[in-house]
Design a protein around this motif. Structure first.
Motif, PDB file in Angstrom:
ATOM      1  N   ILE A  54      35.138  36.563   1.383  1.00 26.10           N
ATOM      2  CA  ILE A  54      35.278  34.999   0.860  1.00 26.10           C
ATOM      3  C   ILE A  54      35.900  35.408  -0.353  1.00 26.10           C
ATOM      4  CG2 ILE A  54      33.796  33.127  -0.088  1.00 26.10           C
ATOM      5  CD1 ILE A  54      31.677  33.770   2.159  1.00 26.10           C
ATOM      6  N   GLU A  55      35.738  36.134  -1.281  1.00 21.52           N
ATOM      7  CA  GLU A  55      36.312  36.257  -2.681  1.00 21.52           C
ATOM      8  C   GLU A  55      37.734  36.592  -2.641  1.00 21.52           C
ATOM      9  OE1 GLU A  55      35.342  35.568  -5.644  1.00 21.52           O
ATOM     10  OE2 GLU A  55      33.361  34.787  -4.375  1.00 21.52           O
ATOM     11  N   GLN A  56      38.022  37.488  -1.476  1.00 22.81           N
ATOM     12  CA  GLN A  56      39.467  37.849  -1.340  1.00 22.81           C
ATOM     13  C   GLN A  56      40.228  36.537  -0.751  1.00 22.81           C
ATOM     14  OE1 GLN A  56      40.123  41.573   1.055  1.00 22.81           O
ATOM     15  NE2 GLN A  56      38.082  41.579   1.010  1.00 22.81           N
ATOM     16  N   ALA A  57      39.522  35.759   0.095  1.00 18.94           N
ATOM     17  CA  ALA A  57      40.127  34.557   0.811  1.00 18.94           C
ATOM     18  C   ALA A  57      40.359  33.327  -0.371  1.00 18.94           C
ATOM     19  CB  ALA A  57      39.357  33.846   1.785  1.00 18.94           C
ATOM     20  N   LYS A  58      39.496  33.425  -1.342  1.00 16.87           N
ATOM     21  CA  LYS A  58      39.485  32.538  -2.373  1.00 16.87           C
ATOM     22  C   LYS A  58      40.765  32.884  -3.577  1.00 16.87           C
ATOM     23  CE  LYS A  58      35.888  31.438  -4.776  1.00 16.87           C
ATOM     24  NZ  LYS A  58      34.606  31.705  -5.524  1.00 16.87           N
ATOM     25  N   GLY A  59      40.872  34.096  -4.046  1.00 19.73           N
ATOM     26  CA  GLY A  59      41.610  34.691  -4.466  1.00 19.73           C
ATOM     27  C   GLY A  59      43.282  34.588  -3.962  1.00 19.73           C
ATOM     28  N   ALA A  60      43.308  34.653  -2.659  1.00 16.35           N
ATOM     29  CA  ALA A  60      44.735  34.359  -1.988  1.00 16.35           C
ATOM     30  C   ALA A  60      45.149  32.832  -2.188  1.00 16.35           C
ATOM     31  CB  ALA A  60      44.620  34.631  -0.313  1.00 16.35           C
ATOM     32  N   ILE A  61      44.084  32.090  -1.954  1.00 14.59           N
ATOM     33  CA  ILE A  61      44.459  30.488  -2.107  1.00 14.59           C
ATOM     34  C   ILE A  61      44.658  30.375  -3.486  1.00 14.59           C
ATOM     35  CG2 ILE A  61      43.447  28.259  -1.900  1.00 14.59           C
ATOM     36  CD1 ILE A  61      41.567  29.300   0.245  1.00 14.59           C
ATOM     37  N   MET A  62      43.957  30.715  -4.442  1.00 15.42           N
ATOM     38  CA  MET A  62      44.274  30.368  -5.813  1.00 15.42           C
ATOM     39  C   MET A  62      45.553  30.896  -6.115  1.00 15.42           C
ATOM     40  SD  MET A  62      40.589  31.817  -7.413  1.00 15.42           S
ATOM     41  CE  MET A  62      41.289  31.913  -9.121  1.00 15.42           C
ATOM     42  N   ASP A  63      46.050  32.149  -5.876  1.00 14.77           N
ATOM     43  CA  ASP A  63      47.482  32.396  -6.199  1.00 14.77           C
ATOM     44  C   ASP A  63      48.546  31.613  -5.576  1.00 14.77           C
ATOM     45  OD1 ASP A  63      46.768  34.632  -7.693  1.00 14.77           O
ATOM     46  OD2 ASP A  63      46.590  36.184  -5.808  1.00 14.77           O
ATOM     47  N   ALA A  64      48.408  31.087  -4.079  1.00 13.42           N
ATOM     48  CA  ALA A  64      49.387  30.285  -3.455  1.00 13.42           C
ATOM     49  C   ALA A  64      49.623  29.062  -3.974  1.00 13.42           C
ATOM     50  CB  ALA A  64      48.875  30.378  -2.200  1.00 13.42           C
ATOM     51  N   VAL A  65      48.485  28.740  -4.235  1.00 16.85           N
ATOM     52  CA  VAL A  65      48.523  27.206  -4.731  1.00 16.85           C
ATOM     53  C   VAL A  65      48.477  26.889  -6.389  1.00 16.85           C
ATOM     54  CG1 VAL A  65      47.963  26.237  -2.582  1.00 16.85           C
ATOM     55  CG2 VAL A  65      46.135  26.502  -4.379  1.00 16.85           C
ATOM     56  N   ARG A  66      48.079  27.973  -7.115  1.00 17.39           N
ATOM     57  CA  ARG A  66      47.877  27.851  -8.800  1.00 17.39           C
ATOM     58  C   ARG A  66      46.770  26.966  -8.970  1.00 17.39           C
ATOM     59  NH1 ARG A  66      50.482  32.091  -8.154  1.00 17.39           N
ATOM     60  NH2 ARG A  66      52.485  32.365  -9.033  1.00 17.39           N
ATOM     61  N   CYS A  67      45.688  27.337  -8.365  1.00 16.61           N
ATOM     62  CA  CYS A  67      44.451  26.468  -8.364  1.00 16.61           C
ATOM     63  C   CYS A  67      43.259  27.425  -9.042  1.00 16.61           C
ATOM     64  CB  CYS A  67      43.853  25.739  -7.256  1.00 16.61           C
ATOM     65  SG  CYS A  67      43.398  26.647  -6.045  1.00 16.61           S
ATOM     66  N   ASP A  68      42.152  26.782  -9.439  1.00 17.63           N
ATOM     67  CA  ASP A  68      41.033  27.630  -9.877  1.00 17.63           C
ATOM     68  C   ASP A  68      40.175  28.035  -8.857  1.00 17.63           C
ATOM     69  OD1 ASP A  68      39.380  25.237  -9.575  1.00 17.63           O
ATOM     70  OD2 ASP A  68      39.526  24.892 -11.750  1.00 17.63           O
ATOM     71  N   ALA A  69      39.076  28.594  -9.336  1.00 21.76           N
ATOM     72  CA  ALA A  69      38.250  29.262  -7.927  1.00 21.76           C
ATOM     73  C   ALA A  69      37.519  27.950  -7.495  1.00 21.76           C
ATOM     74  CB  ALA A  69      37.193  30.072  -8.932  1.00 21.76           C
ATOM     75  N   ASP A  70      37.103  27.191  -8.227  1.00 18.51           N
ATOM     76  CA  ASP A  70      36.429  25.825  -7.510  1.00 18.51           C
ATOM     77  C   ASP A  70      37.186  25.191  -6.511  1.00 18.51           C
ATOM     78  OD1 ASP A  70      33.967  26.068  -9.282  1.00 18.51           O
ATOM     79  OD2 ASP A  70      35.403  25.397 -11.025  1.00 18.51           O
ATOM     80  N   ALA A  71      38.462  24.867  -6.809  1.00 20.71           N
ATOM     81  CA  ALA A  71      39.323  24.259  -5.833  1.00 20.71           C
ATOM     82  C   ALA A  71      39.679  25.173  -4.695  1.00 20.71           C
ATOM     83  CB  ALA A  71      40.764  23.895  -6.714  1.00 20.71           C
ATOM     84  N   ALA A  72      39.632  26.567  -4.805  1.00 19.79           N
ATOM     85  CA  ALA A  72      39.993  27.274  -3.532  1.00 19.79           C
ATOM     86  C   ALA A  72      38.742  27.307  -2.961  1.00 19.79           C
ATOM     87  CB  ALA A  72      40.183  28.783  -4.148  1.00 19.79           C
ATOM     88  N   TRP A  73      37.514  27.384  -3.207  1.00 24.26           N
ATOM     89  CA  TRP A  73      36.290  27.125  -2.735  1.00 24.26           C
ATOM     90  C   TRP A  73      36.115  25.907  -1.772  1.00 24.26           C
ATOM     91  CZ3 TRP A  73      32.422  29.845  -0.721  1.00 24.26           C
ATOM     92  CH2 TRP A  73      30.966  29.092  -0.509  1.00 24.26           C
TER      93      TRP A  73
END
Length: 276
Positions: free
Chosen positions: A189-208
């Motif tokens: 789950i942390e890996q997936a959140k990190g990928a989303i954060m990098d792709a859309v330039r959002c923070d961890a809360d938004a990715a979650w």
């Protein structure tokens, strides 16, 4: 001791002691912001409206404030769960979002703690998931505004609190196999959140939040959805913790990973796109 919907009783002392230790460390980190108290509140989405929230652990003298929010007055803890987003306020008693939550209301409810309510100004609350549909809220009260520094401290301890709750609960209800699955799940789950954060330039809360909404609308376990994404992006099996048996998604069959990634990383409402 367990209660319905996978929630935890505040009488279950071993877990409460562990979580109070987490809160004690958070309290120490918040020393420059002059904390008045910190709490961990838990519930479960299967419990319906209000999520069956119960205050599980606290340090300082602010537990009654959380109870009042849940039972009658509303406030940051409830809003954090409902929105899946961090909630902060510079002055909880004057915030128009919670007109019933006032110092006077707390004085009438707990007159012996009025000195405590007089010290509090800012409140921050951060919601997290545990074991699928479980919810956890880490919150704190400070004497000044609850700014980004306060919220950053909560973020540092959110994962530790959620992991403590999930692993202890799993080991008690389902034994070691479920604990191993929990350890695998948190990593992917942390890996997936990190990928989303990098792709859309959002923070961890938004990715979650993006992952959580997609999980709910596709009726796919969040951990399985995360594994599908990680394997799609890496074009290889997801990395597993050393020494643990491999974990295969059991609810994500038929999910179009390429389309899902596009949905999760495009601007706009993840909820509306998942429903289409």
């Amino acid at each position: 001791m367990m209660v319905d919907h996978g929630m935890i009783s505040p009488d279950w002392k071993p877990l409460v002691i562990l979580l109070e230790d987490v809160l004690g460390r958070l309290f120490d980190d918040l020393a420059p912001q002059e904390p008045v108290g910190a709490t961990i509140t838990v519930g479960h989405r299967a419990a319906g409206e209000g999520y069956g929230l119960v205050r599980l652990a606290n340090v300082g003298a602010v537990g009654e404030l959380v109870d009042a929010q849940i039972e009658q007055l509303g406030g940051p803890v409830l809003d954090a769960v409902a929105s899946d987003l961090p909630v902060t306020t510079d002055d909880v008693w004057a915030d128009s979002r919670w007109p019933a939550l006032t110092r006077q209301a707390m004085k009438e409810r707990t007159p012996h703690l009025y000195d405590t309510w007089s010290r509090i100004r800012g409140v921050a609350a951060l919601a997290a998931g545990w074991d699928g549909a479980g919810v956890l809220v880490l919150s704190c009260c400070v004497t000044g505004p609850a700014d980004e520094t306060v919220l950053s401290s909560l973020r540092r301890y959110e994962a530790l609190a959620a992991a403590t709750l999930a692993v202890v609960y799993a080991s008690t209800t389902d034994g070691s196999p479920q604990v191993l699955a929990m350890l695998r799940s948190r990593g992917v789950i942390e890996q997936a959140k990190g990928a989303i954060m990098d792709a859309v330039r959002c923070d961890a809360d938004a990715a979650w939040r993006r992952l959580s909404i997609a999980s709910q609308h596709l009726n796919v376990k969040l951990r399985d959805l995360a594994m599908v994404l990680v394997e799609y992006l890496g074009n290889a099996p997801a990395e597993q913790p050393t020494g643990l048996p491999s974990n295969k998604p059991d609810t994500a069959r038929g999910v179009d990973a390429a389309k899902l990634w596009q949905i999760l990383t495009e601007p706009g409402s993840t909820e509306s796109r998942c429903s289409s």
